[in-house]
Design a protein around this motif. Structure first.
Motif, PDB file in Angstrom:
ATOM      1  N   LEU A  83     -39.044  76.572 -40.623  1.00  0.00           N
ATOM      2  CA  LEU A  83     -38.779  77.800 -39.872  1.00  0.00           C
ATOM      3  C   LEU A  83     -37.907  78.743 -40.678  1.00  0.00           C
ATOM      4  O   LEU A  83     -38.190  79.945 -40.792  1.00  0.00           O
ATOM      5  CB  LEU A  83     -38.101  77.457 -38.546  1.00  0.00           C
ATOM      6  CG  LEU A  83     -37.520  78.633 -37.749  1.00  0.00           C
ATOM      7  CD1 LEU A  83     -38.605  79.630 -37.354  1.00  0.00           C
ATOM      8  CD2 LEU A  83     -36.775  78.123 -36.513  1.00  0.00           C
ATOM      9  N   TYR A  92     -36.507  84.086 -42.022  1.00  0.00           N
ATOM     10  CA  TYR A  92     -37.471  83.144 -41.467  1.00  0.00           C
ATOM     11  C   TYR A  92     -38.788  83.208 -42.234  1.00  0.00           C
ATOM     12  O   TYR A  92     -39.139  84.235 -42.814  1.00  0.00           O
ATOM     13  CB  TYR A  92     -37.741  83.485 -39.993  1.00  0.00           C
ATOM     14  CG  TYR A  92     -36.514  83.399 -39.116  1.00  0.00           C
ATOM     15  CD1 TYR A  92     -36.271  82.281 -38.323  1.00  0.00           C
ATOM     16  CD2 TYR A  92     -35.581  84.444 -39.080  1.00  0.00           C
ATOM     17  CE1 TYR A  92     -35.151  82.197 -37.511  1.00  0.00           C
ATOM     18  CE2 TYR A  92     -34.446  84.368 -38.278  1.00  0.00           C
ATOM     19  CZ  TYR A  92     -34.238  83.252 -37.501  1.00  0.00           C
ATOM     20  OH  TYR A  92     -33.123  83.167 -36.714  1.00  0.00           O
ATOM     21  N   THR A 148     -41.974  76.282 -34.296  1.00  0.00           N
ATOM     22  CA  THR A 148     -41.536  76.783 -32.993  1.00  0.00           C
ATOM     23  C   THR A 148     -42.612  76.449 -31.967  1.00  0.00           C
ATOM     24  O   THR A 148     -43.785  76.281 -32.311  1.00  0.00           O
ATOM     25  CB  THR A 148     -41.303  78.304 -32.997  1.00  0.00           C
ATOM     26  OG1 THR A 148     -42.536  78.990 -33.291  1.00  0.00           O
ATOM     27  CG2 THR A 148     -40.237  78.690 -34.010  1.00  0.00           C
ATOM     28  N   GLU A 150     -43.404  77.426 -27.663  1.00  0.00           N
ATOM     29  CA  GLU A 150     -43.020  77.967 -26.361  1.00  0.00           C
ATOM     30  C   GLU A 150     -43.456  76.963 -25.292  1.00  0.00           C
ATOM     31  O   GLU A 150     -44.601  76.940 -24.876  1.00  0.00           O
ATOM     32  CB  GLU A 150     -43.656  79.339 -26.154  1.00  0.00           C
ATOM     33  CG  GLU A 150     -43.169  80.374 -27.176  1.00  0.00           C
ATOM     34  CD  GLU A 150     -43.668  81.766 -26.884  1.00  0.00           C
ATOM     35  OE1 GLU A 150     -43.288  82.324 -25.835  1.00  0.00           O
ATOM     36  OE2 GLU A 150     -44.436  82.297 -27.703  1.00  0.00           O
ATOM     37  N   PRO A 167     -46.930  78.499 -30.796  1.00  0.00           N
ATOM     38  CA  PRO A 167     -45.776  78.904 -31.618  1.00  0.00           C
ATOM     39  C   PRO A 167     -45.426  80.346 -31.293  1.00  0.00           C
ATOM     40  O   PRO A 167     -46.262  81.113 -30.791  1.00  0.00           O
ATOM     41  CB  PRO A 167     -46.295  78.750 -33.052  1.00  0.00           C
ATOM     42  CG  PRO A 167     -47.779  78.793 -32.937  1.00  0.00           C
ATOM     43  CD  PRO A 167     -48.117  78.202 -31.602  1.00  0.00           C
ATOM     44  N   ILE A 268     -35.605  82.217 -30.659  1.00  0.00           N
ATOM     45  CA  ILE A 268     -36.234  81.450 -31.738  1.00  0.00           C
ATOM     46  C   ILE A 268     -35.594  80.071 -31.861  1.00  0.00           C
ATOM     47  O   ILE A 268     -36.295  79.056 -32.012  1.00  0.00           O
ATOM     48  CB  ILE A 268     -36.122  82.211 -33.067  1.00  0.00           C
ATOM     49  CG1 ILE A 268     -36.937  83.509 -33.001  1.00  0.00           C
ATOM     50  CG2 ILE A 268     -36.611  81.347 -34.227  1.00  0.00           C
ATOM     51  CD1 ILE A 268     -36.682  84.449 -34.165  1.00  0.00           C
ATOM     52  N   THR A 271     -36.911  77.843 -29.128  1.00  0.00           N
ATOM     53  CA  THR A 271     -38.287  77.376 -29.343  1.00  0.00           C
ATOM     54  C   THR A 271     -38.361  76.390 -30.507  1.00  0.00           C
ATOM     55  O   THR A 271     -39.259  75.548 -30.542  1.00  0.00           O
ATOM     56  CB  THR A 271     -39.243  78.552 -29.591  1.00  0.00           C
ATOM     57  OG1 THR A 271     -38.822  79.304 -30.736  1.00  0.00           O
ATOM     58  CG2 THR A 271     -39.287  79.477 -28.380  1.00  0.00           C
ATOM     59  N   HIS A 272     -37.426  76.487 -31.449  1.00  0.00           N
ATOM     60  CA  HIS A 272     -37.372  75.507 -32.536  1.00  0.00           C
ATOM     61  C   HIS A 272     -36.963  74.138 -31.991  1.00  0.00           C
ATOM     62  O   HIS A 272     -37.517  73.099 -32.397  1.00  0.00           O
ATOM     63  CB  HIS A 272     -36.376  75.968 -33.597  1.00  0.00           C
ATOM     64  CG  HIS A 272     -36.275  75.052 -34.781  1.00  0.00           C
ATOM     65  ND1 HIS A 272     -37.379  74.632 -35.494  1.00  0.00           N
ATOM     66  CD2 HIS A 272     -35.195  74.461 -35.374  1.00  0.00           C
ATOM     67  CE1 HIS A 272     -36.991  73.838 -36.484  1.00  0.00           C
ATOM     68  NE2 HIS A 272     -35.685  73.705 -36.420  1.00  0.00           N
ATOM     69  N   TRP A 275     -39.934  72.637 -30.363  1.00  0.00           N
ATOM     70  CA  TRP A 275     -40.845  72.088 -31.360  1.00  0.00           C
ATOM     71  C   TRP A 275     -40.348  70.729 -31.856  1.00  0.00           C
ATOM     72  O   TRP A 275     -41.164  69.803 -32.044  1.00  0.00           O
ATOM     73  CB  TRP A 275     -40.975  73.048 -32.554  1.00  0.00           C
ATOM     74  CG  TRP A 275     -41.689  72.395 -33.706  1.00  0.00           C
ATOM     75  CD1 TRP A 275     -43.039  72.265 -33.863  1.00  0.00           C
ATOM     76  CD2 TRP A 275     -41.082  71.726 -34.825  1.00  0.00           C
ATOM     77  NE1 TRP A 275     -43.317  71.568 -35.024  1.00  0.00           N
ATOM     78  CE2 TRP A 275     -42.135  71.221 -35.630  1.00  0.00           C
ATOM     79  CE3 TRP A 275     -39.762  71.527 -35.233  1.00  0.00           C
ATOM     80  CZ2 TRP A 275     -41.896  70.525 -36.819  1.00  0.00           C
ATOM     81  CZ3 TRP A 275     -39.524  70.830 -36.400  1.00  0.00           C
ATOM     82  CH2 TRP A 275     -40.585  70.330 -37.191  1.00  0.00           C
TER      83      TRP A 275
END
Length: 337
Positions: A83, A92, A148, A150, A167, A268, A271-272, A275
């Motif tokens: 990422l 990023y 990432t 969601e 993602p 972000i 969401t990381h 993941w």
């Protein structure tokens, strides 16, 4: 309420939306930007860490674009590309799925092992986004942030809607038209929140660190200064781009207003973390996402590079090429009331 007029691309009649008219002030700002592009130095950023290899025939359902790292190993662009592009975690990596001005709806294939980029298929046909006047295809380089996710089981407090199981999407606004599969290093400027069929679909606004204006654009307020009209056009684009397909106008959280870089960065990071949960779980559960990768040693889905190469070799070649129909170039004149 919506009124739509569809014309062949050769016809230049229709009612132009007032939102797209250019004022003298905007024209002056655009002239100033052209001067800046010609005078500002370009940063030298290494973009050669990754390469892409095409499989299958273009304009066919079998087409796919695979990724390899600098060692020549086949990798997943979603799971194996980091990422963060630097140790300070201020820039990023962005995987470019759709170059600016193009129409083919390309995206990281979540169900295919190693997640190559493939064209979305709708009702058995390759999908293209419509040209909603005066926009030609996508109006920015469009892609995703690797690593990432969601999470569709998480309701985002700021929007009240769950994630969209993808993602996180990125809009890159720099001057250069990227190539499909480019891995760009970008600086995050802000975000808007599209609400797509009841799901939160974040659109991160970013700029290539190699862009001549990157040093001057640091937050969402700077976008209007150096890219006048682009944020407004972006919201309009997302509102109307599905209307030619018979769908209603898209909606936004926060009345379509963009949130700043700090807010976007926090989204972000969240969401990381989602993941990380996805890649380290023992099964894919209810979310049919291929987590096959070669670098995440704590993941049960990690495979040897030789197996990854075998998956790549087994990807379809050839394929039935679809003729690109004239309607791909059709202008759609859509007026939002």
């Amino acid at each position: 309420m919506l009124a739509q007029i569809t014309r062949n691309s050769r016809v230049v009649v229709g009612r132009f939306p007032r939102i797209l008219q250019t004022s003298a002030k905007t024209a002056g700002a655009l002239s100033q930007r052209n001067i800046q592009l010609n005078t500002l130095p370009t940063l030298n950023v290494d973009m050669s860490k990754y390469e892409t290899v095409e499989k299958g025939a273009k304009n066919s359902p079998s087409y796919s674009l695979y990724f390899k790292n600098k060692c020549g190993n086949v990798i997943s662009p979603m799971h194996d590309i980091p990422l963060y592009a630097n140790e300070e975690k201020t820039t990023y990596n962005m995987v470019v799925e759709v170059p600016r001005w193009t129409n083919a709806k390309m995206e990281i294939s979540l169900k295919t092992p190693l997640n190559p980029i493939k064209q979305d298929i709708k009702k058995g046909k390759l999908r293209f986004v419509a040209n909603c006047f005066p926009h030609k295809g996508y109006i920015w380089n469009y892609g995703a942030l690797p690593q990432t996710w969601e999470n569709p089981d998480h309701i985002e407090p700021s929007t009240g809607c769950k994630g969209d199981n993808d993602p996180i999407d990125v809009i890159e606004i720099g001057y250069r038209v990227a190539k499909r599969g480019d891995v760009m290093q970008v600086k995050v400027l802000g975000t808007i929140a599209l609400i797509d069929e009841g799901e939160t679909d974040w659109k991160i606004i970013a700029i290539d660190v190699n862009d001549p204006l990157a040093s001057k654009v640091n937050d969402i307020a700077d976008v209007d200064q150096y890219f006048p009209g682009l944020l407004r056009a972006t919201v309009e684009w997302f509102k109307i781009y599905k209307i030619p397909d018979g769908k209603p106008e898209n909606q936004f959280a926060f009345n379509g207003d963009a949130k700043n870089a700090e807010f976007a960065t926090s989204i972000i990071a969240e969401t990381h973390k989602f993941w990380q949960t996805l890649i380290n779980q023992s099964s894919v559960g209810d979310h049919p996402i291929s987590c096959t990768n070669i670098t995440n040693r704590n993941s049960e889905f990690v495979i040897p590079k030789e197996e990854a190469e075998k998956l790549f070799a087994e990807a379809p070649e050839g394929g039935k090429v679809e003729e690109e129909v004239d309607t791909v170039d059709t202008w759609h004149f859509i007026h939002l009331k």
